[in-house]
Motif scaffolding. Structure first.
Motif, PDB file in Angstrom:
ATOM      1  N   ARG A 179       0.833  -1.203   0.000  1.00  0.00           N
ATOM      2  CA  ARG A 179       0.000   0.000   0.000  1.00  0.00           C
ATOM      3  C   ARG A 179       0.869   1.256   0.000  1.00  0.00           C
ATOM      4  O   ARG A 179       1.917   1.286   0.649  1.00  0.00           O
ATOM      5  N   ASN A 189      -5.892   4.990   9.126  1.00  0.00           N
ATOM      6  CA  ASN A 189      -6.783   3.828   9.179  1.00  0.00           C
ATOM      7  C   ASN A 189      -8.225   4.276   9.346  1.00  0.00           C
ATOM      8  O   ASN A 189      -8.476   5.409   9.744  1.00  0.00           O
ATOM      9  N   PRO A 190      -9.165   3.371   9.043  1.00  0.00           N
ATOM     10  CA  PRO A 190     -10.583   3.731   9.165  1.00  0.00           C
ATOM     11  C   PRO A 190     -10.958   4.108  10.602  1.00  0.00           C
ATOM     12  O   PRO A 190     -10.344   3.651  11.560  1.00  0.00           O
ATOM     13  N   SER A 197     -23.236  -3.551  12.243  1.00  0.00           N
ATOM     14  CA  SER A 197     -21.864  -3.176  11.880  1.00  0.00           C
ATOM     15  C   SER A 197     -21.871  -2.853  10.393  1.00  0.00           C
ATOM     16  O   SER A 197     -22.073  -3.734   9.568  1.00  0.00           O
ATOM     17  N   SER A 254     -19.916  -1.108   7.087  1.00  0.00           N
ATOM     18  CA  SER A 254     -18.689  -0.587   6.485  1.00  0.00           C
ATOM     19  C   SER A 254     -19.037   0.454   5.441  1.00  0.00           C
ATOM     20  O   SER A 254     -19.882   0.210   4.578  1.00  0.00           O
ATOM     21  N   PRO A 262     -16.808   2.038   2.934  1.00  0.00           N
ATOM     22  CA  PRO A 262     -15.425   2.069   2.442  1.00  0.00           C
ATOM     23  C   PRO A 262     -15.044   3.369   1.738  1.00  0.00           C
ATOM     24  O   PRO A 262     -13.883   3.766   1.766  1.00  0.00           O
ATOM     25  N   GLU A 263     -16.015   4.047   1.148  1.00  0.00           N
ATOM     26  CA  GLU A 263     -15.688   5.280   0.421  1.00  0.00           C
ATOM     27  C   GLU A 263     -15.211   6.391   1.345  1.00  0.00           C
ATOM     28  O   GLU A 263     -14.446   7.270   0.938  1.00  0.00           O
ATOM     29  N   ILE A 264     -15.686   6.365   2.601  1.00  0.00           N
ATOM     30  CA  ILE A 264     -15.237   7.390   3.552  1.00  0.00           C
ATOM     31  C   ILE A 264     -14.462   6.764   4.706  1.00  0.00           C
ATOM     32  O   ILE A 264     -14.180   7.426   5.700  1.00  0.00           O
ATOM     33  N   SER A 265     -14.108   5.484   4.553  1.00  0.00           N
ATOM     34  CA  SER A 265     -13.278   4.786   5.549  1.00  0.00           C
ATOM     35  C   SER A 265     -13.823   4.925   6.972  1.00  0.00           C
ATOM     36  O   SER A 265     -13.132   5.315   7.907  1.00  0.00           O
ATOM     37  N   VAL A 277     -16.461   2.811   9.890  1.00  0.00           N
ATOM     38  CA  VAL A 277     -17.229   1.635  10.288  1.00  0.00           C
ATOM     39  C   VAL A 277     -18.192   2.068  11.383  1.00  0.00           C
ATOM     40  O   VAL A 277     -17.774   2.617  12.405  1.00  0.00           O
ATOM     41  N   PHE A 313     -24.280  -7.431   9.593  1.00  0.00           N
ATOM     42  CA  PHE A 313     -23.310  -6.486   9.034  1.00  0.00           C
ATOM     43  C   PHE A 313     -23.672  -6.225   7.581  1.00  0.00           C
ATOM     44  O   PHE A 313     -24.331  -7.040   6.931  1.00  0.00           O
ATOM     45  N   ASP A 367     -22.428  -3.596   3.924  1.00  0.00           N
ATOM     46  CA  ASP A 367     -21.555  -2.599   3.300  1.00  0.00           C
ATOM     47  C   ASP A 367     -22.440  -1.560   2.634  1.00  0.00           C
ATOM     48  O   ASP A 367     -23.347  -1.901   1.880  1.00  0.00           O
ATOM     49  N   ARG A 372     -22.453   1.645   0.211  1.00  0.00           N
ATOM     50  CA  ARG A 372     -21.702   2.461  -0.752  1.00  0.00           C
ATOM     51  C   ARG A 372     -22.640   3.447  -1.432  1.00  0.00           C
ATOM     52  O   ARG A 372     -23.788   3.125  -1.712  1.00  0.00           O
ATOM     53  N   LYS A 407     -19.981  -0.912  -6.301  1.00  0.00           N
ATOM     54  CA  LYS A 407     -18.585  -1.354  -6.357  1.00  0.00           C
ATOM     55  C   LYS A 407     -18.218  -1.714  -7.791  1.00  0.00           C
ATOM     56  O   LYS A 407     -18.979  -2.345  -8.499  1.00  0.00           O
ATOM     57  N   MET A 410      -7.190  -2.944   9.749  1.00  0.00           N
ATOM     58  CA  MET A 410      -8.057  -2.601   8.625  1.00  0.00           C
ATOM     59  C   MET A 410      -7.474  -1.403   7.888  1.00  0.00           C
ATOM     60  O   MET A 410      -6.946  -0.482   8.506  1.00  0.00           O
ATOM     61  N   GLU A 415      -7.685   1.795   4.850  1.00  0.00           N
ATOM     62  CA  GLU A 415      -8.594   2.769   4.256  1.00  0.00           C
ATOM     63  C   GLU A 415      -9.288   2.162   3.031  1.00  0.00           C
ATOM     64  O   GLU A 415      -8.693   1.372   2.279  1.00  0.00           O
ATOM     65  N   ASN A 416     -10.540   2.565   2.817  1.00  0.00           N
ATOM     66  CA  ASN A 416     -11.296   2.223   1.598  1.00  0.00           C
ATOM     67  C   ASN A 416     -11.552   0.748   1.403  1.00  0.00           C
ATOM     68  O   ASN A 416     -11.737   0.291   0.269  1.00  0.00           O
ATOM     69  N   GLU A 417     -11.563  -0.015   2.492  1.00  0.00           N
ATOM     70  CA  GLU A 417     -12.018  -1.398   2.382  1.00  0.00           C
ATOM     71  C   GLU A 417     -13.149  -1.616   3.386  1.00  0.00           C
ATOM     72  O   GLU A 417     -13.322  -0.842   4.321  1.00  0.00           O
TER      73      GLU A 417
END
Lengths: 183, 183
Positions: free
Chosen positions: A24, A39-40, A105, A107, A109-112, A114, A174, A176, A178, A182, B75, B77-79
């Motif tokens: 990364r 990190n998120p 829970s 996620s 992911p676009e704005i990191s 949770v 949980f 996701d 978005r 995706k 974890m 970012e962006n996942e």
């Protein structure tokens, strides 16, 4: 880039590259080598119930000023998820709760981020708008302002909550969320 | 203090104080006013099952070099949580999984971490030690090296897993894990 200067040595030589053994791209100081990990973040909150009703807060801050939300906010250092949910509920809704179950829970992911939301019972009716809320009130299911909710997470959690209530079983779940599908 | 210089303006005048309307001490730049927020990190991972067996990794890195762990890590970012669990399982154990259920959420307030572990099924037996693992292998319940596990979170998750398996129901759960009892 989230930084312009190294937090450890003050150098302006910030490079975007992968550290050895890492795939990364990180912000790395070209002078001292310090790696600035990002990190998120966790947003923690509650679904505070009083009988058949749920407590919502009308936001007094951006983003989504004037929209309705569950009490929730960024988890802080040195607290547990449940402590964070209780703190945010107290700060935003002036309400004391008993945490029952980790319920949702999500996620983002676009704005990191949770989201972690707990089922909770209000301890009493002594709630009041905190500094970040314009108004705090109880809603029955048919009163929920679905078109005036602040975030997709809140709508998702409430939708599941009332569906689970109809079934008689609150199932932790949980998902996701978005804004754009995706790739 | 986690920083010595402001990441935005490079000033060395970092002050520990609470911003207006906030009751927490933050690292704030005395020159430009930038607030350097620090928040808990998420460690995400899986309990990869193959029939009656569970896949564990022997750590090739500190801390807990040589101890056994479930595949898990910070974890990114962006996942999503599930994507993070799949990525860590691939990186540390060379294994592809199908994520089934968010199973364990553990708060570690002393080190500001939240563990999120998924129940998962190994897609096949093509696993292999990644760069952070000395060895990767399947364990039946009676083979689990309970005294050689890397972290309390791993022992807690495996204990619950085998107890739930005996009951026939894997119940998502949350817990707070502290090294020293709460004051």
């Amino acid at each position: 880039m989230t930084i312009k200067f190294c937090s450890q040595c003050g150098s302006e030589k910030i490079e975007l590259r992968s550290p050895p053994g890492d795939d990364r791209t990180r912000e790395i100081c070209g002078a001292c080598g310090h790696i600035h990990y990002v990190n998120p973040k966790i947003v923690v909150g509650s679904i505070p119930a009083w009988g058949e009703q749920i407590l919502l807060c009308k936001r007094a801050i951006q983003p989504r000023y004037g929209k309705w939300t569950l009490p929730a906010g960024f988890m802080e250092e040195n607290e547990t998820l449940a402590e964070g949910a209780m703190r945010e509920t107290l700060e935003e809704a002036g309400a004391r709760i008993t945490v029952e179950k980790l319920y949702a829970s999500y996620s983002l992911p676009e704005i990191s981020q949770v989201y972690v939301l707990f089922l909770a019972k209000l301890d009493d009716l002594n709630y009041a708008a905190g500094i970040e809320s314009l108004e705090v009130r109880l809603f029955s299911e048919h009163e929920i302002p679905w078109q005036e909710l602040a975030f997709a997470t809140i709508g998702e959690a409430l939708k599941r909550y009332f569906a689970d209530r109809a079934e008689g079983v609150y199932a932790p779940h949980f998902a996701d969320l978005r804004r754009t599908p995706k790739k």
